[in-house]
Design a protein around this motif. Structure first.
Motif, short mmCIF file in Angstrom:
data_model
loop_
_atom_site.label_atom_id
_atom_site.label_comp_id
_atom_site.label_asym_id
_atom_site.label_seq_id
_atom_site.Cartn_x
_atom_site.Cartn_y
_atom_site.Cartn_z
N SER A 201 79.20 64.29 54.85
CA SER A 201 79.06 65.74 55.03
C SER A 201 78.78 66.06 56.50
O SER A 201 78.17 65.26 57.21
N ASN A 202 79.21 67.24 56.93
CA ASN A 202 78.93 67.67 58.31
C ASN A 202 77.86 68.77 58.35
O ASN A 202 77.73 69.45 59.36
N TYR A 203 77.12 68.93 57.27
CA TYR A 203 76.07 69.96 57.24
C TYR A 203 74.85 69.57 58.06
O TYR A 203 74.13 70.42 58.56
N ILE A 204 74.57 68.28 58.16
CA ILE A 204 73.54 67.78 59.08
C ILE A 204 74.18 66.69 59.92
O ILE A 204 74.60 65.66 59.41
N THR A 205 74.27 66.95 61.22
CA THR A 205 74.83 65.96 62.14
C THR A 205 73.76 65.56 63.15
O THR A 205 72.69 66.19 63.24
N ASP A 206 74.04 64.54 63.92
CA ASP A 206 73.07 64.07 64.91
C ASP A 206 72.67 65.17 65.88
O ASP A 206 71.53 65.22 66.35
N LYS A 207 73.59 66.07 66.18
CA LYS A 207 73.28 67.14 67.14
C LYS A 207 72.30 68.16 66.58
O LYS A 207 71.74 68.98 67.33
N ASP A 208 72.08 68.11 65.28
CA ASP A 208 71.13 69.04 64.65
C ASP A 208 69.69 68.51 64.66
O ASP A 208 68.76 69.25 64.36
N TYR A 209 69.52 67.24 65.03
CA TYR A 209 68.19 66.64 64.99
C TYR A 209 67.17 67.38 65.87
O TYR A 209 66.02 67.59 65.44
N PRO A 210 67.53 67.79 67.10
CA PRO A 210 66.54 68.52 67.91
C PRO A 210 66.04 69.80 67.23
O PRO A 210 64.84 70.10 67.28
N ALA A 211 66.95 70.54 66.57
CA ALA A 211 66.54 71.77 65.88
C ALA A 211 65.63 71.44 64.71
O ALA A 211 64.66 72.16 64.43
N ILE A 212 65.91 70.34 64.02
CA ILE A 212 65.06 69.93 62.90
C ILE A 212 63.67 69.57 63.38
O ILE A 212 62.66 70.08 62.87
N PHE A 213 63.58 68.70 64.37
CA PHE A 213 62.27 68.20 64.79
C PHE A 213 61.46 69.22 65.58
O PHE A 213 60.23 69.16 65.59
N SER A 214 62.14 70.18 66.23
CA SER A 214 61.38 71.22 66.94
C SER A 214 60.70 72.18 65.97
O SER A 214 59.62 72.69 66.25
N GLN A 215 61.34 72.41 64.81
CA GLN A 215 60.76 73.32 63.82
C GLN A 215 59.93 72.59 62.77
O GLN A 215 58.96 73.14 62.23
N PHE A 216 60.30 71.34 62.49
CA PHE A 216 59.59 70.53 61.49
C PHE A 216 59.28 69.16 62.11
O PHE A 216 59.96 68.17 61.81
N PRO A 217 58.28 69.11 62.99
CA PRO A 217 57.99 67.86 63.72
C PRO A 217 57.57 66.71 62.82
O PRO A 217 57.66 65.55 63.23
N ASN A 218 57.14 67.01 61.60
CA ASN A 218 56.75 65.97 60.66
C ASN A 218 57.90 65.66 59.70
O ASN A 218 57.68 65.38 58.51
N ALA A 219 59.12 65.74 60.23
CA ALA A 219 60.31 65.56 59.39
C ALA A 219 60.72 64.09 59.30
O ALA A 219 60.48 63.29 60.21
N GLN A 220 61.36 63.78 58.18
CA GLN A 220 61.99 62.49 57.94
C GLN A 220 63.42 62.78 57.52
O GLN A 220 63.67 63.65 56.70
N ILE A 221 64.39 62.06 58.10
CA ILE A 221 65.80 62.30 57.78
C ILE A 221 66.40 61.03 57.18
O ILE A 221 66.29 59.94 57.76
N GLU A 222 66.99 61.18 56.00
CA GLU A 222 67.62 60.06 55.32
C GLU A 222 69.08 60.40 55.03
O GLU A 222 69.41 61.53 54.71
N THR A 223 69.94 59.40 55.14
CA THR A 223 71.38 59.57 54.89
C THR A 223 71.79 58.80 53.63
O THR A 223 71.43 57.64 53.47
N VAL A 224 72.53 59.48 52.75
CA VAL A 224 73.07 58.84 51.56
C VAL A 224 74.54 58.52 51.84
O VAL A 224 75.38 59.44 51.92
#
Length: 249
Positions: A201-224
């Motif tokens: 899927s292209n709904y979460i890509t590597d380029k989205d990681y900064p937006a994720i961690f800036s808003q949710f610094p306690n985030a964990q990202i897993e890929t299926v």
């Protein structure tokens, strides 16, 4: 707004929030397993399923609906699991009732604004069906095929067409589609948050990681691996394994 919901099980509450064009049944495969050890609450978001319709369709309004339900049910220490649009609703709830939320899981969605292009064939097909006043499933499917929708997508959409009417508020969804794609960045939230992405899927890509961690610094990202956008339906056991590991962490 008083939302329609279904409760199973006991103990700590897990709220399950479906995606666009869906209903509470879309997350049945997760609820069936999780309700063994938790109280699962599957919710029809506004303009979907058996919940009321409204001309307003944005994440603040949808999150306020769910917050109202949490208040009515006197819920605390809540776990939120949302897919796609429902994932964004779960993330928005972190701004409304943070003291009531223990953890958040967003399935194949990021806290970003998405291009409207991805779902435009669906929007255009629905618009055509409405304009033609179609009430026959076979005719609706024929129109959708003209917009190159896959059999899987057509089947998914037609699950919400019953008794010659759409269960979701198609007109408002079409009108408010820009709000559904949109996202207003939030201040950093330290609630533990799991993002599950589909490997195909292209709904979460590597380029989205900064937006994720800036808003949710306690985030964990897993890929299926091998999963598309409907990760939970395509790879249910893999998603459940990730959820169980995260829930007891």
């Amino acid at each position: 707004m008083k939302l329609h919901y279904k409760i199973q099980g006991d103990n700590q509450a897990i709220l399950l929030l479906h995606g666009l064009f869906g209903s509470l049944d879309n997350l049945n495969m997760l609820a069936k397993d999780l309700s063994i050890n938790y109280q699962t609450i599957q919710i029809d978001l506004r303009n979907h399923g058996q919940s009321p319709w409204s001309n307003i369709m944005n994440y603040q309004a949808m999150a306020e609906d769910v917050a109202e339900l949490c208040h009515d049910l006197q819920l605390a220490n809540i776990i939120l699991i949302g897919h796609s649009m429902g994932g964004k609703v779960a993330l928005q709830l972190s701004q409304l009732i943070p003291q009531q939320i223990a953890k958040i899981c967003a399935i194949d969605i990021a806290p970003i604004t998405y291009s409207q292009i991805a779902n435009m064939p669906v929007i255009n097909a629905l618009t055509q069906c409405i304009n033609q006043g179609l009430i026959d499933k076979e005719q609706i499917a024929e129109v959708m095929q003209q917009y190159d929708l896959t059999p899987a997508i057509i089947s998914f959409l037609l699950k919400s067409f019953k008794h010659q009417r759409w269960l979701f508020n198609a007109n408002v969804i079409i009108q408010q589609y820009d709000n559904i794609c949109d996202w207003h960045p939030i201040s950093a939230c330290d609630i533990p948050t799991l993002f599950i992405r589909g490997g195909n899927s292209n709904y979460i890509t590597d380029k989205d990681y900064p937006a994720i961690f800036s808003q949710f610094p306690n985030a964990q990202i897993e890929t299926v691996a091998g999963a598309n956008h409907n990760v939970h339906a395509e790879k249910t056991q893999e998603v459940l394994h990730l959820l169980h590991s995260w829930l007891i962490d």
